[in-house]
Motif scaffolding. Structure first.
Motif, mmCIF file in Angstrom:
data_model
loop_
_atom_site.group_PDB
_atom_site.id
_atom_site.type_symbol
_atom_site.label_atom_id
_atom_site.label_comp_id
_atom_site.label_asym_id
_atom_site.label_seq_id
_atom_site.Cartn_x
_atom_site.Cartn_y
_atom_site.Cartn_z
ATOM 1 N N GLY A 263 0.815 -1.219 0.000
ATOM 2 C CA GLY A 263 0.000 0.000 0.000
ATOM 3 C C GLY A 263 0.841 1.258 0.000
ATOM 4 O O GLY A 263 0.323 2.349 0.204
ATOM 5 N N ASN A 264 2.132 1.111 -0.239
ATOM 6 C CA ASN A 264 3.055 2.250 -0.259
ATOM 7 C C ASN A 264 3.044 2.866 -1.659
ATOM 8 O O ASN A 264 3.357 2.189 -2.646
ATOM 9 N N VAL A 265 2.654 4.139 -1.756
ATOM 10 C CA VAL A 265 2.436 4.745 -3.069
ATOM 11 C C VAL A 265 3.720 4.758 -3.904
ATOM 12 O O VAL A 265 3.702 4.441 -5.100
ATOM 13 N N ALA A 271 6.309 -0.044 -9.498
ATOM 14 C CA ALA A 271 5.893 -1.294 -10.141
ATOM 15 C C ALA A 271 5.801 -1.144 -11.657
ATOM 16 O O ALA A 271 6.060 -2.102 -12.396
ATOM 17 N N PHE A 272 5.459 0.079 -12.127
ATOM 18 C CA PHE A 272 5.321 0.245 -13.577
ATOM 19 C C PHE A 272 6.657 0.079 -14.300
ATOM 20 O O PHE A 272 6.691 -0.256 -15.480
ATOM 21 N N ALA A 273 7.748 0.341 -13.586
ATOM 22 C CA ALA A 273 9.071 0.137 -14.179
ATOM 23 C C ALA A 273 9.518 -1.328 -14.092
ATOM 24 O O ALA A 273 10.507 -1.717 -14.701
ATOM 25 N N LEU A 296 -0.161 7.000 -12.916
ATOM 26 C CA LEU A 296 0.042 5.938 -13.907
ATOM 27 C C LEU A 296 0.677 6.552 -15.156
ATOM 28 O O LEU A 296 0.099 7.470 -15.745
ATOM 29 N N PRO A 297 1.880 6.092 -15.570
ATOM 30 C CA PRO A 297 2.492 6.612 -16.795
ATOM 31 C C PRO A 297 1.714 6.100 -18.015
ATOM 32 O O PRO A 297 1.785 4.915 -18.351
ATOM 33 N N THR A 307 -2.111 -3.897 -17.187
ATOM 34 C CA THR A 307 -3.383 -3.968 -16.467
ATOM 35 C C THR A 307 -3.119 -3.599 -15.016
ATOM 36 O O THR A 307 -2.130 -4.062 -14.430
ATOM 37 N N VAL A 308 -3.978 -2.772 -14.445
ATOM 38 C CA VAL A 308 -3.923 -2.469 -13.015
ATOM 39 C C VAL A 308 -5.202 -3.015 -12.406
ATOM 40 O O VAL A 308 -6.298 -2.692 -12.850
#
Ligand code: ZN
Ligand code: ZN
Length: 368
Positions: A263-265, A271-273, A296-297, A307-308
């Protein structure tokens, strides 16, 4: 019937063990003599008062025990049966009817309101005052609790109630998150962020799914070590190195799945990287700020087909999935006892403090 319950009189107070009166089970309800109850992060969120819950309140939503009595219309369990308690659902809405009760249209009312639709509760003080006891349709920090036909799941007669109690929330969230929500395939690659009970359960789920790589990102060394023992192929300390760079060093094409329990922003945005083409970010960790948002990039998300996915309870359909998990445990493939620590019911405040401080992975209260 008289029961001993851990009652929270106001937010952030200590739990007090005291006598309450529990009503007989009504239609569709099950009275359970609770023998064990796990402590989950969601208990701590509700204990803080952040959810605006009614007080006095009985928490607890990973109960396990013996059926004491059943109300009219309950046929799948009988007095004396060993059972697990899990989240509640209505059974009649479109998502329940499509076997996705974790997204029940009445999930908030049935699990988070802590009282029934009419404002009542099955628990009362000896003086007659209401004690809210419908948390997750169970409020199992008590020697007796009222469950429902939908959230009481029958166990084999030889089941170990203490060890299996956490299956009702934390373990099914982690294992189900990987197997059901992400649908992890054999040979795929999985990153798990956070090595608490849900994250370690996700690692076990990755093993069951036969993921080729399972990478744990976790700052505590003892939890990284435990993750590696439970099946992680790699462990990364995010305090010592850039976690996304470290993941890319292991998986140059990126991961198929990132499963976040933190839950850490900042961790979520990293994660996207980490994700590879058509990768999925699964989110179960609730941020400390309940209104937190994620950047979100957009172009990388489009070009890589990301997908998120938000995940509740691992997309579990408990009446079928919990017995699968019990069978996996019996087969030695879900050794949850490796991260369970037991506390007597009288030490609930110490157990809560240890859970909050991370001194234990999964605290389970033994209730007699
Ligand atoms: Zn429903
Ligand atoms: Zn929980």
């Amino acid at each position: 019937m008289e029961a001993l319950a851990a009652v929270l009189d106001a937010p952030q107070e200590r739990f007090r063990l005291r006598s309450v009166d529990i009503a007989r089970p009504g239609p569709g309800q099950v009275l359970v003599r609770v023998k064990a109850a796990g402590i989950c992060h969601t208990d701590l969120i509700f204990a803080s008062g952040a959810m605006g819950s009614p007080f006095p309140l009985i928490l607890g939503h990973e109960g396990a025990g013996l059926v004491e009595a059943v109300g009219p219309g309950v046929a799948h369990v009988a007095p004396g049966d060993k059972v697990l308690l899990t989240f509640d659902s209505c059974g009649g809405c479109p998502t329940c009817r499509s076997a996705s009760p974790a997204y029940c249209h009445s999930f908030m009312a049935l699990n988070f309101a802590c009282i029934d639709a009419e404002g009542g509760s099955p628990a009362q003080d000896p003086g007659g005052g209401r004690v809210a006891a419908r948390f997750f349709g169970q409020s199992s920090f008590a020697s007796l609790c009222i469950g429902s036909a939908r959230n009481v799941v029958k166990l084999p007669a030889d089941a170990d109630l203490g060890v299996l109690a956490p299956l009702g929330c934390g373990v099914q969230t982690g294992v189900g998150g990987v197997l059901r929500s992400l649908g992890a395939r054999a040979g795929s690659t999985l990153v798990v962020m956070g090595g608490g009970a849900v994250g370690l359960s996700a690692i076990l789920g990755g093993g069951i799914a036969e993921c080729a790589s399972i990478i744990l990102i976790e700052p505590r060394p003892e939890r990284r070590a435990l993750g590696l023992e439970l099946g992680a192929t790699h462990a990364i300390d995010p305090a010592a190195e850039d976690a996304a760079v470290a993941v890319r060093a292991i998986l140059p094409a990126g991961a198929d799945y990132v499963f976040d329990t933190s839950g850490n922003v900042a961790a979520l945005e990293s994660a996207f990287a980490m994700l590879g083409p058509r990768g999925t970010l699964g989110m179960v960790g609730v941020p400390s700020a309940l209104d937190a948002t994620l950047r979100l990039p957009i172009v990388p998300a489009i070009s890589a087909g990301f997908t998120v996915k938000g995940i509740i309870e691992g997309d579990s359909d408990p009446q079928s999935f919990l017995p699968e998990l019990v069978a996996l445990h019996a087969a030695g493939r879900l050794p949850v006892e490796r991260f369970v620590r037991f506390y007597p019911f009288s030490e609930i405040n110490e157990a809560i403090a240890d859970a909050h401080a991370g001194h234990c992975v999964k605290a389970v209260l033994r209730i007699d």
